[in-house]
Design a protein around this motif. Structure first.
Motif, PDB file in Angstrom:
ATOM      1  N   GLY A 189      26.070  -5.118  30.520  1.00 47.45           N
ATOM      2  CA  GLY A 189      25.839  -4.024  31.466  1.00 47.45           C
ATOM      3  C   GLY A 189      27.038  -3.107  31.594  1.00 47.45           C
ATOM      4  N   LEU A 190      28.223  -3.704  31.762  1.00 47.17           N
ATOM      5  CA  LEU A 190      29.441  -2.898  31.900  1.00 47.17           C
ATOM      6  C   LEU A 190      30.121  -2.635  30.561  1.00 47.17           C
ATOM      7  CD1 LEU A 190      31.070  -4.586  35.034  1.00 47.17           C
ATOM      8  CD2 LEU A 190      29.825  -2.429  34.944  1.00 47.17           C
ATOM      9  N   GLY A 191      29.888  -3.481  29.583  1.00 44.90           N
ATOM     10  CA  GLY A 191      30.607  -3.370  28.322  1.00 44.90           C
ATOM     11  C   GLY A 191      29.903  -2.587  27.243  1.00 44.90           C
ATOM     12  N   SER A 192      28.730  -2.069  27.519  1.00 45.38           N
ATOM     13  CA  SER A 192      27.981  -1.381  26.470  1.00 45.38           C
ATOM     14  C   SER A 192      28.335   0.105  26.351  1.00 45.38           C
ATOM     15  CB  SER A 192      26.479  -1.535  26.725  1.00 45.38           C
ATOM     16  OG  SER A 192      26.135  -0.929  27.956  1.00 45.38           O
ATOM     17  N   ASP A 231      31.188   3.497  26.323  1.00 50.63           N
ATOM     18  CA  ASP A 231      32.307   3.939  25.503  1.00 50.63           C
ATOM     19  C   ASP A 231      33.584   3.225  25.969  1.00 50.63           C
ATOM     20  OD1 ASP A 231      34.050   5.311  23.887  1.00 50.63           O
ATOM     21  OD2 ASP A 231      33.956   7.182  25.020  1.00 50.63           O
ATOM     22  N   PRO A 232      34.295   2.541  25.068  1.00 48.19           N
ATOM     23  CA  PRO A 232      35.506   1.811  25.461  1.00 48.19           C
ATOM     24  C   PRO A 232      36.579   2.694  26.108  1.00 48.19           C
ATOM     25  CG  PRO A 232      34.799   1.099  23.290  1.00 48.19           C
ATOM     26  CD  PRO A 232      33.933   2.260  23.672  1.00 48.19           C
ATOM     27  N   GLU A 233      36.593   3.950  25.811  1.00 49.34           N
ATOM     28  CA  GLU A 233      37.584   4.840  26.427  1.00 49.34           C
ATOM     29  C   GLU A 233      37.291   5.089  27.901  1.00 49.34           C
ATOM     30  OE1 GLU A 233      38.173   8.352  24.158  1.00 49.34           O
ATOM     31  OE2 GLU A 233      38.732   7.252  22.345  1.00 49.34           O
ATOM     32  N   LYS A 234      36.075   4.798  28.340  1.00 50.39           N
ATOM     33  CA  LYS A 234      35.693   5.018  29.739  1.00 50.39           C
ATOM     34  C   LYS A 234      35.662   3.726  30.554  1.00 50.39           C
ATOM     35  CE  LYS A 234      32.999   9.090  28.629  1.00 50.39           C
ATOM     36  NZ  LYS A 234      31.697   9.722  28.651  1.00 50.39           N
ATOM     37  N   TYR A 235      36.125   2.625  29.963  1.00 49.35           N
ATOM     38  CA  TYR A 235      36.143   1.358  30.690  1.00 49.35           C
ATOM     39  C   TYR A 235      37.062   1.448  31.903  1.00 49.35           C
ATOM     40  CZ  TYR A 235      33.945  -1.279  26.847  1.00 49.35           C
ATOM     41  OH  TYR A 235      33.085  -1.766  25.915  1.00 49.35           O
ATOM     42  N   TRP A 290      34.121  -5.407  32.414  1.00 50.48           N
ATOM     43  CA  TRP A 290      33.045  -6.255  31.911  1.00 50.48           C
ATOM     44  C   TRP A 290      33.563  -7.657  31.606  1.00 50.48           C
ATOM     45  CZ3 TRP A 290      33.326  -8.673  27.262  1.00 50.48           C
ATOM     46  CH2 TRP A 290      34.221  -8.158  26.322  1.00 50.48           C
ATOM     47  N   PHE A 291      34.766  -7.764  31.036  1.00 48.98           N
ATOM     48  CA  PHE A 291      35.324  -9.071  30.719  1.00 48.98           C
ATOM     49  C   PHE A 291      35.730  -9.812  31.981  1.00 48.98           C
ATOM     50  CE2 PHE A 291      38.785 -11.974  29.815  1.00 48.98           C
ATOM     51  CZ  PHE A 291      38.265 -12.703  28.766  1.00 48.98           C
TER      52      PHE A 291
END
Length: 84
Positions: A33-36, A38-42, A51-52
Protein backbone atom coordinates in the motif's frame (compact mmCIF):
# COMPACT_ATOMS: atom_id res chain seq x y z
CA UNK A 1 -11.04 -35.84 28.64
CA UNK A 2 -9.35 -36.97 25.43
CA UNK A 3 -11.96 -35.33 23.21
CA UNK A 4 -11.75 -32.13 25.23
CA UNK A 5 -7.98 -31.91 24.60
CA UNK A 6 -8.48 -32.24 20.85
CA UNK A 7 -11.22 -29.62 20.89
CA UNK A 8 -8.94 -27.18 22.75
CA UNK A 9 -6.01 -27.95 20.44
CA UNK A 10 -8.19 -27.44 17.36
CA UNK A 11 -9.49 -24.11 18.65
CA UNK A 12 -5.97 -22.91 19.46
CA UNK A 13 -4.71 -24.03 16.04
CA UNK A 14 -7.47 -22.01 14.37
CA UNK A 15 -6.49 -18.99 16.46
CA UNK A 16 -2.91 -19.47 15.29
CA UNK A 17 -4.05 -19.53 11.67
CA UNK A 18 -6.04 -16.35 12.32
CA UNK A 19 -2.95 -14.66 13.76
CA UNK A 20 -0.94 -15.62 10.67
CA UNK A 21 -3.64 -14.15 8.42
CA UNK A 22 -3.69 -10.91 10.45
CA UNK A 23 0.11 -10.71 10.29
CA UNK A 24 0.12 -11.23 6.52
CA UNK A 25 -2.65 -8.67 6.00
CA UNK A 26 -0.75 -6.05 8.01
CA UNK A 27 2.51 -6.77 6.21
CA UNK A 28 0.96 -6.88 2.74
CA UNK A 29 -1.22 -3.83 3.30
CA UNK A 30 1.60 -1.57 4.44
CA UNK A 31 4.33 -3.00 2.19
CA UNK A 32 2.33 -2.80 -1.02
CA UNK A 33 0.00 0.00 0.00
CA UNK A 34 2.71 2.48 0.96
CA UNK A 35 5.58 0.97 -1.02
CA UNK A 36 4.01 0.77 -4.45
CA UNK A 37 4.55 4.44 -5.28
CA UNK A 38 7.52 6.32 -6.66
CA UNK A 39 10.54 5.79 -4.35
CA UNK A 40 11.44 9.47 -4.61
CA UNK A 41 8.13 10.35 -2.92
CA UNK A 42 8.51 7.96 0.02
CA UNK A 43 8.12 9.32 3.53
CA UNK A 44 10.49 8.13 6.22
CA UNK A 45 10.02 7.07 9.84
CA UNK A 46 13.18 6.79 11.97
CA UNK A 47 15.25 6.68 8.79
CA UNK A 48 13.29 3.80 7.25
CA UNK A 49 10.82 4.13 4.38
CA UNK A 50 7.34 4.32 5.90
CA UNK A 51 6.21 1.13 4.15
CA UNK A 52 9.12 -0.82 5.67
CA UNK A 53 8.75 0.69 9.13
CA UNK A 54 5.02 -0.02 9.38
CA UNK A 55 5.04 -3.43 7.69
CA UNK A 56 8.20 -4.91 9.23
CA UNK A 57 9.04 -3.04 12.43
CA UNK A 58 5.75 -1.71 13.82
CA UNK A 59 3.87 -4.73 12.45
CA UNK A 60 6.22 -7.11 14.26
CA UNK A 61 5.88 -5.23 17.55
CA UNK A 62 2.09 -5.20 17.16
CA UNK A 63 2.01 -8.95 16.43
CA UNK A 64 4.20 -9.77 19.44
CA UNK A 65 1.79 -7.86 21.69
CA UNK A 66 -1.27 -9.42 20.03
CA UNK A 67 0.14 -12.95 20.33
CA UNK A 68 0.97 -12.35 23.99
CA UNK A 69 -2.62 -11.33 24.74
CA UNK A 70 -4.12 -14.20 22.74
CA UNK A 71 -1.95 -16.73 24.58
CA UNK A 72 -2.58 -15.10 27.97
CA UNK A 73 -6.38 -14.89 27.68
CA UNK A 74 -7.48 -17.58 25.19
CA UNK A 75 -5.04 -20.49 25.38
CA UNK A 76 -5.45 -23.08 28.13
CA UNK A 77 -3.04 -25.34 29.94
CA UNK A 78 -3.68 -28.90 28.78
CA UNK A 79 -2.42 -32.04 30.50
CA UNK A 80 -0.94 -34.41 27.92
CA UNK A 81 -0.65 -37.38 30.27
CA UNK A 82 -2.99 -40.25 29.51
CA UNK A 83 -5.51 -40.94 32.24
CA UNK A 84 -6.14 -44.58 33.06
Amino acid sequence: MKNNRYRIANREALMGIGLVIVNFAIWYGFAYGLGSGDPEKYTYVLGFPAWFFYSCIAGTVFMIILIYFVIKFFFKEVDFEEEE
